[in-house]
Design a protein around this motif. Structure first.
Motif, PDB file in Angstrom:
ATOM      1  N   ASP A  42       0.800  -1.302   0.084  1.00  0.00           N
ATOM      2  CA  ASP A  42      -0.095  -0.142   0.121  1.00  0.00           C
ATOM      3  C   ASP A  42       0.916   1.295   0.040  1.00  0.00           C
ATOM      4  O   ASP A  42       0.221   2.380   0.267  1.00  0.00           O
ATOM      5  N   GLY A  43       2.132   1.072  -0.356  1.00  0.00           N
ATOM      6  CA  GLY A  43       3.112   2.252  -0.282  1.00  0.00           C
ATOM      7  C   GLY A  43       3.917   2.499   1.117  1.00  0.00           C
ATOM      8  O   GLY A  43       4.781   3.059   0.797  1.00  0.00           O
ATOM      9  N   GLN A  44       3.475   1.527   2.128  1.00  0.00           N
ATOM     10  CA  GLN A  44       4.217   1.639   3.278  1.00  0.00           C
ATOM     11  C   GLN A  44       4.374   0.338   3.859  1.00  0.00           C
ATOM     12  O   GLN A  44       5.545  -0.019   4.280  1.00  0.00           O
ATOM     13  N   THR A  45       3.524  -0.367   3.688  1.00  0.00           N
ATOM     14  CA  THR A  45       3.400  -1.633   4.249  1.00  0.00           C
ATOM     15  C   THR A  45       3.167  -3.127   3.405  1.00  0.00           C
ATOM     16  O   THR A  45       2.395  -2.785   2.538  1.00  0.00           O
ATOM     17  N   ILE A  46       3.906  -4.178   3.391  1.00  0.00           N
ATOM     18  CA  ILE A  46       3.532  -5.390   2.737  1.00  0.00           C
ATOM     19  C   ILE A  46       2.632  -6.011   3.787  1.00  0.00           C
ATOM     20  O   ILE A  46       3.018  -6.386   4.821  1.00  0.00           O
ATOM     21  N   VAL A  72      -1.026  -2.824  -5.579  1.00  0.00           N
ATOM     22  CA  VAL A  72      -0.160  -3.706  -6.016  1.00  0.00           C
ATOM     23  C   VAL A  72      -0.384  -4.796  -5.260  1.00  0.00           C
ATOM     24  O   VAL A  72      -0.302  -4.836  -3.887  1.00  0.00           O
ATOM     25  N   ALA A  73      -0.392  -6.040  -5.782  1.00  0.00           N
ATOM     26  CA  ALA A  73      -0.636  -7.362  -5.584  1.00  0.00           C
ATOM     27  C   ALA A  73      -0.105  -8.246  -6.471  1.00  0.00           C
ATOM     28  O   ALA A  73      -0.035  -8.000  -7.582  1.00  0.00           O
ATOM     29  N   MET A  74       0.332  -9.313  -5.589  1.00  0.00           N
ATOM     30  CA  MET A  74       0.531 -10.591  -6.478  1.00  0.00           C
ATOM     31  C   MET A  74       0.212 -11.792  -5.606  1.00  0.00           C
ATOM     32  O   MET A  74       0.218 -11.760  -4.454  1.00  0.00           O
ATOM     33  N   GLY A  75      -0.167 -12.831  -6.404  1.00  0.00           N
ATOM     34  CA  GLY A  75      -0.620 -14.361  -5.853  1.00  0.00           C
ATOM     35  C   GLY A  75      -0.230 -15.175  -6.604  1.00  0.00           C
ATOM     36  O   GLY A  75       0.496 -15.273  -7.580  1.00  0.00           O
ATOM     37  N   LEU A 166       8.794 -15.899 -12.857  1.00  0.00           N
ATOM     38  CA  LEU A 166       8.912 -15.394 -11.712  1.00  0.00           C
ATOM     39  C   LEU A 166       8.252 -14.052 -11.402  1.00  0.00           C
ATOM     40  O   LEU A 166       7.848 -13.246 -12.402  1.00  0.00           O
ATOM     41  N   LEU A 167       7.430 -13.582 -10.395  1.00  0.00           N
ATOM     42  CA  LEU A 167       6.907 -12.367 -10.065  1.00  0.00           C
ATOM     43  C   LEU A 167       7.679 -12.056  -8.680  1.00  0.00           C
ATOM     44  O   LEU A 167       7.686 -12.691  -7.667  1.00  0.00           O
ATOM     45  N   PHE A 168       8.289 -10.774  -8.730  1.00  0.00           N
ATOM     46  CA  PHE A 168       8.733 -10.123  -7.363  1.00  0.00           C
ATOM     47  C   PHE A 168       7.916  -8.986  -7.125  1.00  0.00           C
ATOM     48  O   PHE A 168       7.591  -8.253  -8.002  1.00  0.00           O
ATOM     49  N   MET A 169       7.767  -8.850  -5.843  1.00  0.00           N
ATOM     50  CA  MET A 169       7.482  -7.545  -5.495  1.00  0.00           C
ATOM     51  C   MET A 169       8.654  -7.003  -4.317  1.00  0.00           C
ATOM     52  O   MET A 169       9.006  -7.630  -3.137  1.00  0.00           O
ATOM     53  N   VAL A 170       9.007  -5.800  -4.704  1.00  0.00           N
ATOM     54  CA  VAL A 170      10.329  -5.133  -4.133  1.00  0.00           C
ATOM     55  C   VAL A 170       9.791  -3.902  -3.445  1.00  0.00           C
ATOM     56  O   VAL A 170       9.893  -3.040  -4.407  1.00  0.00           O
ATOM     57  N   ASN A 171       9.336  -3.661  -2.314  1.00  0.00           N
ATOM     58  CA  ASN A 171       8.476  -2.435  -2.042  1.00  0.00           C
ATOM     59  C   ASN A 171       7.430  -2.030  -3.167  1.00  0.00           C
ATOM     60  O   ASN A 171       6.732  -3.000  -3.356  1.00  0.00           O
ATOM     61  N   GLN A 172       7.600  -1.006  -3.594  1.00  0.00           N
ATOM     62  CA  GLN A 172       6.577  -0.364  -4.620  1.00  0.00           C
ATOM     63  C   GLN A 172       6.756  -0.939  -6.215  1.00  0.00           C
ATOM     64  O   GLN A 172       5.991  -0.965  -6.913  1.00  0.00           O
ATOM     65  N   LYS A 173       7.791  -1.957  -6.467  1.00  0.00           N
ATOM     66  CA  LYS A 173       7.990  -2.395  -7.670  1.00  0.00           C
ATOM     67  C   LYS A 173       7.360  -3.941  -7.919  1.00  0.00           C
ATOM     68  O   LYS A 173       7.454  -4.586  -6.852  1.00  0.00           O
ATOM     69  N   LEU A 174       6.874  -4.053  -8.850  1.00  0.00           N
ATOM     70  CA  LEU A 174       6.311  -5.358  -9.333  1.00  0.00           C
ATOM     71  C   LEU A 174       7.359  -5.873 -10.716  1.00  0.00           C
ATOM     72  O   LEU A 174       7.422  -5.132 -11.644  1.00  0.00           O
TER      73      LEU A 174
END
Length: 463
Positions: A42-46, A72-75, A166-174
């Motif tokens: 959400d911009g601050q918390t995962i 931003v989300a991934m599943g 692969l899908l990565f979430m790195v803070n605000q990046k997907l």
């Protein structure tokens, strides 16, 4: 039943990202039914929610409406191909490293996990799971010092061998990555101003998302601040090796996979089967659901009627209470039941997508014999599976493959058939576009990427 490891879904820039991911995973449920997970930013918390079982069992309204906040989300949905099915191995897999939140979802199977894991453990790395995917995460963290997440991911991918989307979430990046051999599918779409990524396009259809394209082998997509950038993190392999089983069996027939329509590919396989081995019979029938579309093609090409003589019980779930030992074959009969009046005295052609071990098919053929079928012929829309798969399918040892140890004639006798014909490799390749771009290792033993020694005995999980 053949199992394929996992389905991915990601979305960037949607106010209801978690809910969209839920429905995306729902559409991909056929790719894995052991566990499911969603991670949001959400911009601050995962935030995350993972659990064992089907998508509808793992997530509740409180998760989607309140807890999993963010645009931003991934599943991930999962089938393990070896080892135990445990909550600690459910994905997406999340860690915190030097104040940065990292999450990973993986579809595929690494073939050099043993050597990489040993190397990392010798350097002091402590593993929390039995997944090959955790090796990727530790490599990313190792290469993160002094560089960008994209650079670290690229360096990590240069070390791993095998199949991986692969899908990565790195803070605000997907970030999305597809291996240079192109083993597993990964597609890009758009719904409104939001970008979406999924293993199959049937997930886009449910969300009314526009399909844009399939990621290229060796491509990395980075989505940040509403902008998408494409990088070539590695040159594509000299020979692309997309898994042809996606078109034969795994993918939903309403999906595009590797930019090909699955439905039409399966119909073409059936038509070519009819050309290769016609049969004088009363009608053509499939064992639902896997053989349906090839059976349609066989019937159309041969001119024989298509009959749906096996009725599937759609309400048999994973929690079905097993019967007592005395009720033999009950688990097979509870899923499919024949229309008895259609079978007696008839010459039947059954079209199947594949034969792996043969035990379930043998039981079903026996049932048709007991109902009075005059002749039973079988046509199979993939060649004999004679070699193990190391890239994410759950036949990882030669001993469990009936075609590896028996001739076609012997298999036909074992199954109780009057005749048996598998589509030829040449015939199968006629049914797909770009036939030179597919992995055929399970048919001919020509492995695009050689595995670690002893990988067939590996007790790690594949994702």
């Amino acid at each position: 039943m053949k199992k394929e490891a996992c389905g991915l879904f990601g979305i960037y820039g949607h106010p209801e990202a978690a809910r969209m991911t839920y429905f995306g995973l729902y559409a991909l449920q056929h790719r894995g039914q052991e566990s499911a997970g969603i991670i949001t930013w959400d911009g601050q918390t995962i935030r995350e929610q993972r659990g064992m079982g089907l998508v509808a069992d793992v997530f509740e309204e409180r998760h989607l409406g309140h807890q999993l906040k963010g645009s931003v989300a991934m599943g991930h949905i999962r089938y393990s191909t070896t080892g135990a099915s445990l909550i600690r191995n459910a994905q997406p897999f999340k860690v915190t490293y030097k104040g940065m939140n990292l999450a990973l979802a993986h579809n595929g199977n690494l073939v050099n996990t043993i050597s990489l894991r040993e190397e990392l453990e010798n350097q002091g790395t402590i593993f929390q799971t039995t997944m090959d995917s955790e090796v990727i995460m530790h490599l990313v963290a190792k290469y993160m010092n002094g560089g960008t997440p994209e650079e670290a991911i690229a360096k990590a991918c240069s070390r791993i061998q095998g199949s991986y989307s692969l899908l990565f979430m790195v803070n605000q990046k997907l970030i999305a990555v597809r291996d240079p051999w192109g083993f597993r599918p990964l597609s890009l779409g758009r719904v409104g101003d939001a970008y979406v990524l999924a293993s199959e396009t049937c997930a886009f259809d449910l969300l009314e998302a526009e399909y844009l394209r399939c990621l290229d082998p060796g491509e990395m997509l980075v989505i940040e601040d509403g902008r998408m950038m494409s990088h070539r993190f590695m040159e594509p392999a000299e020979k692309q090796s997309s898994c042809i089983f996606e078109l034969i069996y795994f993918a939903r027939p309403d999906s595009l996979v590797f930019d090909q329509e699955v439905y039409n590919a399966r119909k073409s396989m059936g038509k070519i089967l009819a050309q290769e081995c016609p049969c004088d019979a009363d009608f053509v029938m499939p064992f639902p659901d896997s053989g349906v579309y090839a059976a349609v093609g066989y019937a159309q090409e041969s001119g024989l009627p298509f009959e749906a003589c096996m009725i599937r019980n759609h309400y048999v779930g994973r929690t079905f209470i097993q019967p007592t030992q005395g009720m033999r074959d009950f688990s097979v009969r509870v899923k499919l039941n024949p229309v008895k009046s259609m079978i007696k005295g008839k010459r039947v052609v059954i079209v199947e997508d594949s034969i792996v071990r043969g035990t379930t098919i043998r039981t079903r053929v026996k049932q048709l014999r007991e109902l009075g079928a005059k002749e039973i012929h079988m046509r199979v829309s993939c060649p004999p599976i004679r070699y193990p798969c190391y890239y994410g399918i759950d036949f990882s040892s030669k001993g469990e493959l009936i075609a590896a140890n028996h001739s076609v004639a012997d298999i036909g006798r074992y199954l109780g058939l009057d005749s048996l014909h598998y589509i030829t490799i040449g015939g199968l390749l006629k049914a797909v576009r770009g036939p030179e771009n597919f992995c055929l290792a399970c048919f001919n033993g020509a492995y695009p990427v050689l595995p670690d020694e002893g990988v067939g005995k590996l007790s790690l999980e594949c994702c």
